[in-house]
Design an enzyme around this catalytic site. Structure first.
Site, PDB file in Angstrom:
ATOM      1  N   TYR A  35      -5.421  12.415  -3.824  1.00  0.00           N
ATOM      2  CA  TYR A  35      -5.936  11.053  -3.613  1.00  0.00           C
ATOM      3  C   TYR A  35      -6.985  11.082  -2.490  1.00  0.00           C
ATOM      4  CZ  TYR A  35      -6.045   6.344  -1.697  1.00  0.00           C
ATOM      5  OH  TYR A  35      -6.466   5.147  -1.178  1.00  0.00           O
ATOM      6  N   ARG A  69      11.324  -3.234  14.376  1.00  0.00           N
ATOM      7  CA  ARG A  69      10.527  -2.012  14.131  1.00  0.00           C
ATOM      8  C   ARG A  69      11.468  -0.842  13.865  1.00  0.00           C
ATOM      9  NH1 ARG A  69       9.195   0.786  18.356  1.00  0.00           N
ATOM     10  NH2 ARG A  69       8.382  -0.930  19.597  1.00  0.00           N
ATOM     11  N   ASP A 115       3.911  13.812  -3.706  1.00  0.00           N
ATOM     12  CA  ASP A 115       3.449  12.432  -3.842  1.00  0.00           C
ATOM     13  C   ASP A 115       3.740  12.011  -5.286  1.00  0.00           C
ATOM     14  OD1 ASP A 115       1.997  10.079  -4.209  1.00  0.00           O
ATOM     15  OD2 ASP A 115       0.463  10.648  -2.768  1.00  0.00           O
ATOM     16  N   LYS A 160       2.009   0.630  -5.538  1.00  0.00           N
ATOM     17  CA  LYS A 160       1.689   0.877  -6.945  1.00  0.00           C
ATOM     18  C   LYS A 160       2.892   0.511  -7.837  1.00  0.00           C
ATOM     19  CE  LYS A 160      -2.216   2.310  -5.281  1.00  0.00           C
ATOM     20  NZ  LYS A 160      -2.085   2.778  -3.958  1.00  0.00           N
TER      21      LYS A 160
HETATM   22  N1  PLP Z   1      -1.038   8.438  -2.811  1.00  0.00           N
HETATM   23  C1  PLP Z   1      -1.635   8.144  -3.974  1.00  0.00           C
HETATM   24  C2  PLP Z   1      -1.455   9.061  -5.143  1.00  0.00           C
HETATM   25  C3  PLP Z   1      -2.408   6.990  -4.093  1.00  0.00           C
HETATM   26  O1  PLP Z   1      -3.006   6.715  -5.260  1.00  0.00           O
HETATM   27  C4  PLP Z   1      -2.554   6.147  -2.964  1.00  0.00           C
HETATM   28  C5  PLP Z   1      -3.372   4.917  -3.037  1.00  0.00           C
HETATM   29  O2  PLP Z   1      -4.084   4.688  -3.995  1.00  0.00           O
HETATM   30  C6  PLP Z   1      -1.931   6.498  -1.769  1.00  0.00           C
HETATM   31  C7  PLP Z   1      -1.160   7.636  -1.737  1.00  0.00           C
HETATM   32  C8  PLP Z   1      -2.079   5.653  -0.533  1.00  0.00           C
HETATM   33  O3  PLP Z   1      -1.291   4.504  -0.629  1.00  0.00           O
HETATM   34  P1  PLP Z   1      -1.618   3.102   0.105  1.00  0.00           P
HETATM   35  O4  PLP Z   1      -2.871   2.580  -0.494  1.00  0.00           O
HETATM   36  O5  PLP Z   1      -0.410   2.274  -0.162  1.00  0.00           O
HETATM   37  O6  PLP Z   1      -1.802   3.392   1.554  1.00  0.00           O
END
Ligand code: PLP
Length: 386
Positions: free
Chosen positions: A101, A48, A173, A198
């Site tokens: 998001y 961890r 992000d 992604k």
């Molecule tokens: N940030 C963005 C722009 C996203 O599109 C997403 C998920 O679609 C996330 C964060 C969250 O990521 P995760 O689904 O890996 O938890």
């Protein structure tokens, strides 16, 4: 030697194995490590806190973004949660985009209602709204550009400068573009987060996230808290992520090439009411995208012009676009924003963010673009006949 990103992605962690001379770093699945002697832990004691495979992936991620260090987490959400846990105390203010998001929106909304911190959702493309928000002395400003799902682009450098003037930290992000197309740390951001699920992994078989920091101090603090709250990513996911990262550059470039061909096609399609892609001059922030990004990306959104029954029929008829959430994989996906990715957002909040019930979002994959366009065309034709 300063390496280009394609080289970093391919060569990170190669040839480090001492035992067998493996070219590709082996996976280390052990959760625990023996002590060399009484009170003498080795470099790793418990996975961890630290794991050799995760270490390699973290180094690659930090180098790709030009940061001092990275923490690989169990998901993109846990990466964002980690940043908020480290940098926000009860009463502190977080400024986040009004069209971020949906999962991020839900996280901030729910935790602020429980008193973990305060949150202000702001249209960061509106200079007055941003200035008013910054006047409230936030501790942290989250930037998400291009935004999800409307692909609005905001000026990272300008927002970071303004945020720093009021003493706030900035986190970008960078999920939608990946470090190949956008480098937020070079534009003044303090931290970058990704959903590695992604583009970074790129094969839709890992859920993971990362926080990359500009300074070594922040990297140490984030690593300590990552272990403390237990959000660090698994060895197997780290291994798969590293494997996916190797081809990041070629994947993203080809996917965005395909996206441009699809944008060109959708512009002429009568069942498309409004099209969103940073390459379009009318897209919010197009001029910023031209200088801030090294490409326009492979996400495309559009408003379907027909009734809901026709929209459903269109989605059903598609053969190469899977109706699914997520993005950035080699396969093309399509999602209906209101019932899928942004279902966690209240209808009024969706409306305020400009997300209509007819909005569809495409993650363009690596299929041949001619096949993708032919598939869209047959589905539009079928929907038009209803
Ligand atoms: N940030 C963005 C722009 C996203 O599109 C997403 C998920 O679609 C996330 C964060 C969250 O990521 P995760 O689904 O890996 O938890």
């Amino acid at each position: 030697m300063t390496l280009k990103q394609g080289t970093i992605a391919v060569s990170s962690g190669l040839n480090i194995d001492q035992q067998y001379g493996c070219v590709v770093p082996p996976i280390t699945l052990s959760s625990t490590y023996n002590f060399a002697d009484f009170n003498q832990p080795r470099a790793h004691d418990y996975s961890r806190r630290g794991n050799p495979t995760r270490d390699i992936a973290q180094r690659a991620l930090a180098d790709l973004e030009g940061g001092a260090g990275a923490v690989l987490t169990s998901s993109g959400m846990s990466a964002i949660h980690l940043v908020c846990t480290v940098f926000l105390k009860p009463g502190d203010l977080l400024v986040a985009p009004h069209d971020c998001y949906g999962g991020s929106y839900r996280l901030f909304d729910s935790l602020s209602k429980r008193g973990a911190y305060r949150v202000l959702f702001v249209d960061q493309g509106n200079p007055q709204a941003l200035a008013d928000a910054l006047a409230q002395q936030p501790k942290l400003v989250l930037i998400e550009t291009p935004s999800n799902p409307l692909l609005r682009v905001v000026d990272i450098q300008a927002i970071c400068e303004a945020a720093h003037q009021v003493g706030a930290l900035t986190v970008v992000d960078n999920t939608f573009l990946s470090p190949v197309l956008q480098q937020p740390l070079k534009l003044g951001a303090d931290l970058v987060v990704h959903s590695c699920t992604k583009y970074l992994n790129g094969h839709s078989d890992v859920v993971a996230g990362t926080v990359i920091s500009k300074t070594a101090e922040h990297a140490t603090e984030l690593a300590w808290w990552g272990n403390n709250i237990g959000v660090t990513g698994a060895a197997f996911d780290s291994y798969l992520l590293l494997r996916g990262l190797r081809t990041l550059g070629v994947r993203v470039k080809q996917q965005q090439q395909n996206a441009l061909a699809i944008v060109d096609y959708l512009q002429k399609q009568p069942l498309v009411k409004k099209l969103y892609h940073p390459s379009l001059p009318e897209n919010q922030g197009h001029d910023i995208a031209r200088r801030q990004q090294s490409g326009f990306g492979a996400m495309v959104s559009f408003e379907f012009a027909g009734e809901e029954a026709a929209l459903r029929h269109f989605l059903k008829e598609l053969k190469l676009f899977t109706l699914a959430e997520s993005l950035g994989g080699v396969e093309s996906l399509i999602s209906h924003t209101a019932t899928m990715t942004h279902a966690g957002m209240a209808p009024e909040a969706r409306k305020a963010a400009g997300i209509s019930d007819s909005l569809l979002r495409i993650s363009v994959g690596l299929e041949d673009s001619e096949d993708l366009i032919a598939d869209l065309e047959q589905a539009f034709q079928a929907a038009a006949k209803r």
